[in-house]
Design an enzyme around this catalytic site. Structure first.
Site, PDB file in Angstrom:
ATOM      1  N   CYS A  26       0.865  -1.179   0.000  1.00  0.00           N
ATOM      2  CA  CYS A  26       0.000   0.000   0.000  1.00  0.00           C
ATOM      3  C   CYS A  26       0.904   1.232   0.000  1.00  0.00           C
ATOM      4  CB  CYS A  26      -0.946  -0.021   1.197  1.00  0.00           C
ATOM      5  SG  CYS A  26      -0.102  -0.072   2.789  1.00  0.00           S
ATOM      6  N   HIS A 538       4.231 -10.634  32.908  1.00  0.00           N
ATOM      7  CA  HIS A 538       2.879 -10.073  32.831  1.00  0.00           C
ATOM      8  C   HIS A 538       1.880 -11.224  32.760  1.00  0.00           C
ATOM      9  CE1 HIS A 538      -0.575  -7.762  31.388  1.00  0.00           C
ATOM     10  NE2 HIS A 538       0.108  -6.648  31.635  1.00  0.00           N
TER      11      HIS A 538
END
Length: 619
Positions: A26, A538
């Site tokens: 793109c 985490h």
């Protein structure tokens, strides 16, 4: 710049040419459909000159290049000519369920419209400059020069159904030239005149709704989607010797009338309905609508959802001559630039200041990925500042009805001709407001340049071992990191990572070291190993929202721990009721190491090695 060498290195880093089903580009990105994303070496990609970052959107792996992406793609295609027209394997590995349904729609819109954006952007810029030249008196609208230039600029939009037909055929694995034939039939001058004369039109007794297909996108998109199924069905029942003649004949004979009788009116109705809804919000939402949309625009762009709005933007430009959504993209880009410059003025580290300045300039030019992924998201507070600035600029823009008049394909300073018109001054003020507000808030919020979670290159340790082994922090199944639902972890923006789906609710120390920081919500902690590795652990995705419920900490800040010590325990069953419990271990000082190997599959316990860090000793 040796683009051929760069192309070769990128192909090698994504797993080699045999791992590539399809690649196209793109405005700023190479977009890969890969057979196996686990073969991608993201660290290698990010180390390459001209590669600004990577991103995963649905089944698509994206390599962010910037303005030079056409040159890199051409170098790839020169070595692999089939990639220019290779049919995508988009039907494979589709995600199921409601989430998958919408994800697949966004993937399809992205896959169809991204390849044709260069043509739309080029033509849009011509129209934008024409509007500017007429406004300042350099060119008269009744001259032959103007009419020829307008043909160049407007021709792409008038025949947009044909461009969409080609791109959609590539995406849906249909015959490109049959798709071209269908698009040409819908734009045939005599048919256009027949449908526009106001009289009732019928085909073998069935009513044909009067619809204008020039400038439209949704009807042809639906038509080629239907064609992809009809063509395959016809191909199965026609003998091999007659396929060349009868498959195109029967496909066109079925699809064109169905489009005129059913799909065209339906597509126009759906397109007008969604476009009307967006326009209603922008027209009637006023300042509140601008605040909301402007504030979340960066998130919309990050998720790729803006591709779903592209058809309606084009429809607005074709029908009304303006669009109110596009200015919010300009405003969002300016807010990213402003936040990054806020970091530039606030930061003390020279390398960070240099990075913030360069990525800020790039964002002003309409390419925001380096600023967004390299600075603002990494440090979090600048990204929040950018959302505030986007909201401020969006609210101002909607207050004064700011419009865009052409789609330039660039939401920065080079794309300003697309905003030239009656609201141009207000557009400039809104963009300036977004920039300044974001800069001020980013400066006021500041960044913690010493926080492990914020600054993956921060130096805390005095030494780093040549080789260090990290053990699994939880017992469970090792996952490919790119499959994690949180893009910050999936893209390894904070450093090389490993993901484990836990089977029990205990978090253990992956190595000997010291607890640097235990988060108040107890869902995460940072530790520094004895050999200098800086580790973030985490538990779960979005579990910060639990505010510490179901978590028990067995350590506190500055505690010395040994590998295998219990750090946290958590109620895995309760947490799973609402949240993903995937546990992430991140080496936040990744840049201190020459190489990091992380396991990507298999079972693990606290006694299993899952990461190996290799580096020469620091002096």
């Amino acid at each position: 710049m040796d683009y051929k060498q760069l192309a070769k290195e990128i192909i090698h880093a994504v797993g080699g040419k045999n791992n590539v089903n399809e690649v196209y580009h793109c405005i700023t990105r190479l977009r890969f459909q890969l057979k196996d994303q686990s073969k991608v070496d993201e660290q290698k990609l990010k180390s390459l000159d001209k590669v600004m970052g990577t991103n995963i959107a649905g089944n698509q792996f994206q390599v962010i290049i910037g303005n030079d992406v056409p040159k890199v793609f051409d170098a790839m295609a020169e070595e692999n000519p089939a990639w220019k027209n290779k049919q995508p394997a988009n039907k494979a590995n589709k995600t199921r369920g409601i989430k998958g349904f919408f994800s697949n729609i966004f993937d399809a819109l992205s896959g169809v419209f991204a390849p044709i954006l260069p043509a739309i952007a080029g033509a849009g810029l011509i129209k934008g400059f024409l509007a500017l030249f007429v406004a300042i008196g350099w060119l008269a609208a009744n001259t032959e020069t103007y009419r020829i230039l307008m043909a160049i600029g407007d021709g792409v939009f008038y025949f947009l159904p044909i461009l969409v037909a080609v791109s959609a055929a590539r995406y849906f694995n249909a015959n490109i030239f049959v798709a071209l034939g269908i698009g040409a039939a819908l734009l045939y001058p005599d048919l256009t005149a027949l449908l526009a004369d106001g009289k009732a039109t019928h085909f073998i007794g069935l009513p044909v709704t009067s619809v204008t297909y020039a400038y439209s996108v949704i009807p042809i998109l639906l038509a080629i989607w239907l064609m992809s199924y009809i063509e395959k069905w016809v191909d199965k029942i026609i003998p091999t010797s007659l396929k060349l003649l009868l498959v195109p004949l029967i496909t066109m004979f079925i699809v064109v009338p169905l489009t005129l009788i059913v799909i065209g009116p339906l597509g126009t109705f759906v397109g007008d309905g969604i476009s009307g809804g967006i326009n209603w919000l922008l027209d009637n939402g006023g300042v509140i609508g601008g605040l909301l949309i402007g504030g979340v625009m960066a998130i919309i762009v990050m998720t790729g959802m803006h591709y779903a709005i592209v058809p309606f933007v084009i429809s607005n430009l074709a029908k009304f001559g303006f669009d109110k959504f596009l200015p919010l993209i300009y405003i969002s880009n300016m807010s990213q630039a402003g936040a990054t410059f806020g970091v530039f003025f606030r930061a003390k580290d020279k390398k960070l200041k240099s990075l913030a300045f360069s990525t800020g300039l790039t964002a002003l030019m309409g390419v925001t990925e380096p600023a967004m992924y390299g600075i603002n998201i990494v440090y979090k507070r600048p990204f929040m500042a950018s959302l505030i600035g986007g909201a401020a600029g969006g609210g101002f823009a909607m207050m004064f009805g700011v419009k865009a008049y052409v789609l330039t394909g660039n939401g920065g300073i080079p794309g300003l001709p697309g905003l030239v018109g009656g609201t141009f001054v207000y557009a400039l003020i809104a963009m300036g407001l977004a920039f300044v507000v974001s800069l001020i808030f980013a400066y006021l919020f500041g960044i913690d340049e010493q926080t492990v979670a914020s600054q993956p290159v921060a130096k805390i340790a005095e030494k780093t071992a040549d080789t260090e082994i990290l053990y699994a922090p939880v017992a469970g199944d090792v996952l490919e990191i790119s499959t994690v639902s949180d893009p910050t972890f999936a893209d390894e923006l904070m450093g090389k990572s490993i993901a484990i789906e836990p089977t029990e609710g205990n978090l253990y120390a992956p190595a000997n070291g010291r607890i640097i920081s235990l988060f108040k919500t107890k869902h995460a902690l940072a530790l520094q190993t004895d050999n200098g590795a800086e580790i973030l652990l985490h538990v779960g995705i979005d579990t910060v929202k639990l505010d510490g419920h179901y978590f028990t900490a067995h350590i506190k800040n500055d505690d010395v721990v040994e590998q295998g010590d219990l750090l946290l325990s958590f109620d895995i069953a309760k947490i799973k009721e609402k949240y993903d419990t995937t546990t992430i271990m991140v080496v936040t000082n990744t840049n201190d190491y020459e190489a990091i190997h992380a396991e990507t599959a298999g079972k693990a316990t606290k006694a299993d090695q899952v990461m190996e860090l290799r580096s020469g000793s620091n002096e």
